[in-house]
Scaffold this motif. Sequence first.
Motif, PDB file in Angstrom:
ATOM      1  N   THR A 147       0.843  -1.197   0.000  1.00  0.00           N
ATOM      2  CA  THR A 147       0.000   0.000   0.000  1.00  0.00           C
ATOM      3  C   THR A 147       0.885   1.257   0.000  1.00  0.00           C
ATOM      4  O   THR A 147       0.620   2.220  -0.714  1.00  0.00           O
ATOM      5  CB  THR A 147      -0.959  -0.027   1.213  1.00  0.00           C
ATOM      6  OG1 THR A 147      -1.759  -1.204   1.115  1.00  0.00           O
ATOM      7  CG2 THR A 147      -1.877   1.190   1.238  1.00  0.00           C
ATOM      8  N   VAL A 151       1.148   4.220  -2.924  1.00  0.00           N
ATOM      9  CA  VAL A 151       1.053   5.669  -2.691  1.00  0.00           C
ATOM     10  C   VAL A 151       2.257   6.376  -3.325  1.00  0.00           C
ATOM     11  O   VAL A 151       2.103   7.387  -4.006  1.00  0.00           O
ATOM     12  CB  VAL A 151       0.945   5.991  -1.178  1.00  0.00           C
ATOM     13  CG1 VAL A 151       1.053   7.480  -0.919  1.00  0.00           C
ATOM     14  CG2 VAL A 151      -0.380   5.457  -0.627  1.00  0.00           C
TER      15      VAL A 151
ATOM     16  N   ALA B 114      -5.933   4.621   0.319  1.00  0.00           N
ATOM     17  CA  ALA B 114      -4.639   4.000   0.639  1.00  0.00           C
ATOM     18  C   ALA B 114      -3.929   4.801   1.735  1.00  0.00           C
ATOM     19  O   ALA B 114      -3.391   4.230   2.689  1.00  0.00           O
ATOM     20  CB  ALA B 114      -3.771   3.913  -0.608  1.00  0.00           C
ATOM     21  N   LYS B 115      -3.981   6.125   1.619  1.00  0.00           N
ATOM     22  CA  LYS B 115      -3.337   6.961   2.637  1.00  0.00           C
ATOM     23  C   LYS B 115      -4.018   6.829   3.995  1.00  0.00           C
ATOM     24  O   LYS B 115      -3.357   6.798   5.031  1.00  0.00           O
ATOM     25  CB  LYS B 115      -3.369   8.430   2.193  1.00  0.00           C
ATOM     26  CG  LYS B 115      -2.401   8.743   1.070  1.00  0.00           C
ATOM     27  CD  LYS B 115      -2.488  10.231   0.762  1.00  0.00           C
ATOM     28  CE  LYS B 115      -1.922  10.575  -0.573  1.00  0.00           C
ATOM     29  NZ  LYS B 115      -2.223  11.981  -0.931  1.00  0.00           N
ATOM     30  N   LEU B 117      -5.640   4.181   5.112  1.00  0.00           N
ATOM     31  CA  LEU B 117      -5.324   2.867   5.661  1.00  0.00           C
ATOM     32  C   LEU B 117      -3.957   2.885   6.353  1.00  0.00           C
ATOM     33  O   LEU B 117      -3.780   2.304   7.426  1.00  0.00           O
ATOM     34  CB  LEU B 117      -5.332   1.796   4.563  1.00  0.00           C
ATOM     35  CG  LEU B 117      -6.691   1.478   3.912  1.00  0.00           C
ATOM     36  CD1 LEU B 117      -6.517   0.509   2.747  1.00  0.00           C
ATOM     37  CD2 LEU B 117      -7.661   0.876   4.929  1.00  0.00           C
ATOM     38  N   ILE B 118      -2.990   3.565   5.735  1.00  0.00           N
ATOM     39  CA  ILE B 118      -1.642   3.639   6.310  1.00  0.00           C
ATOM     40  C   ILE B 118      -1.650   4.500   7.570  1.00  0.00           C
ATOM     41  O   ILE B 118      -1.197   4.092   8.639  1.00  0.00           O
ATOM     42  CB  ILE B 118      -0.644   4.214   5.281  1.00  0.00           C
ATOM     43  CG1 ILE B 118      -0.454   3.235   4.120  1.00  0.00           C
ATOM     44  CG2 ILE B 118       0.699   4.526   5.933  1.00  0.00           C
ATOM     45  CD1 ILE B 118       0.376   3.782   2.975  1.00  0.00           C
ATOM     46  N   GLN B 121      -3.618   3.006  10.417  1.00  0.00           N
ATOM     47  CA  GLN B 121      -3.217   1.619  10.707  1.00  0.00           C
ATOM     48  C   GLN B 121      -4.405   0.671  10.782  1.00  0.00           C
ATOM     49  O   GLN B 121      -4.585  -0.052  11.762  1.00  0.00           O
ATOM     50  CB  GLN B 121      -2.400   1.575  12.001  1.00  0.00           C
ATOM     51  CG  GLN B 121      -1.143   2.423  11.910  1.00  0.00           C
ATOM     52  CD  GLN B 121      -0.231   2.277  13.121  1.00  0.00           C
ATOM     53  OE1 GLN B 121      -0.453   1.442  13.979  1.00  0.00           O
ATOM     54  NE2 GLN B 121       0.796   3.084  13.179  1.00  0.00           N
ATOM     55  N   LYS B 143      -6.554  -3.459   2.148  1.00  0.00           N
ATOM     56  CA  LYS B 143      -5.190  -3.455   1.600  1.00  0.00           C
ATOM     57  C   LYS B 143      -5.057  -4.453   0.459  1.00  0.00           C
ATOM     58  O   LYS B 143      -4.181  -4.307  -0.398  1.00  0.00           O
ATOM     59  CB  LYS B 143      -4.180  -3.745   2.702  1.00  0.00           C
ATOM     60  CG  LYS B 143      -3.978  -2.547   3.614  1.00  0.00           C
ATOM     61  CD  LYS B 143      -3.074  -2.857   4.783  1.00  0.00           C
ATOM     62  CE  LYS B 143      -2.986  -1.641   5.708  1.00  0.00           C
ATOM     63  NZ  LYS B 143      -2.411  -1.992   7.020  1.00  0.00           N
ATOM     64  N   ILE B 146      -6.093  -2.565  -2.541  1.00  0.00           N
ATOM     65  CA  ILE B 146      -5.041  -1.597  -2.890  1.00  0.00           C
ATOM     66  C   ILE B 146      -3.890  -2.334  -3.583  1.00  0.00           C
ATOM     67  O   ILE B 146      -3.302  -1.832  -4.549  1.00  0.00           O
ATOM     68  CB  ILE B 146      -4.514  -0.857  -1.639  1.00  0.00           C
ATOM     69  CG1 ILE B 146      -5.647  -0.209  -0.844  1.00  0.00           C
ATOM     70  CG2 ILE B 146      -3.452   0.186  -2.040  1.00  0.00           C
ATOM     71  CD1 ILE B 146      -6.382   0.906  -1.515  1.00  0.00           C
TER      72      ILE B 146
END
Lengths: 159, 159
Positions: A147, A151, B114-115, B117-118, B121, B143, B146
Amino acid sequence: ARPRVGYYYTGKTQSQLLTDKVKKMTVSAYESIPVVVQESSSAYDAICAMFLEDVGTLFVVNKDSVLTGALSRKDLLRASLGNQDLSTIPVSVIMSRMPNITLCHSDDLVIDVAKLLIERQIDGLPVVKETGKGLEVIGRITKTNITRAFVELAEGEFE
Amino acid sequence: ARPRVGYYYTGKTQSQLLTDKVKKMTVSAYESIPVVVQESSSAYDAICAMFLEDVGTLFVVNKDSVLTGALSRKDLLRASLGNQDLSTIPVSVIMSRMPNITLCHSDDLVIDVAKLLIERQIDGLPVVKETGKGLEVIGRITKTNITRAFVELAEGEFE
């Protein structure tokens, strides 16, 4: 005469240039630190290690630090469904066992790892290195790392 | 005079063209079918649903099918660590509860999901739609989705 224009044509198409970028994205730049447990650890200890280290995949090693298995959250959830005491079940009973573990190396491409994760329906792979005794786990690459790679690629930060 | 060369310069840089592609990747093209459980379900039932449907994130709804919570494998593993009977614990006790759930919509961009999810967490988000009664869950993006988007972008399959 050569046309004088303010840019340089490389003879490559857009998708070739993108492919070139992707071919430079190797596991070594995206992997995380691996978390390992001993074969003799209990399922309870493994779950605690997952929470302490905040990871979804653990790798199991023997006394020589050689990779012998892998444990996912799914493996541990399955074990918890049985009416057993998790502190008495050794991880060696519930882990996926070598050689049935999908592996990768530091110089593999992130795109190839991404395809393996999808194809085999797994969350993460160990990054391994051959030693005289067997495979040593030197990293971990998961859908979270992919992921992050997405990005970077999508935002063009990757050069 | 205009140089006669066999290509057309759009005035855009490589990364702008890539960004254009990324801006066309919306949640609607990558989302999966959501799996929901009722608030009254037990933790044991939820774990079974995860295995039956092979998903890592469940969404919890009330009798009006309105989103009230989310459950990850991590939430269920945590519950299984306590010495309680999982079949007597309702999911409403262990779930993340609205409004503390990160949401997205079908027309959101995959890169923004995606951002999230990161940053937060988490493994997955519900895709929601507003109804008169509250939020209805119409999809799931994780994920894994993604990772699929990364493979498509990296291989230039996305047009």
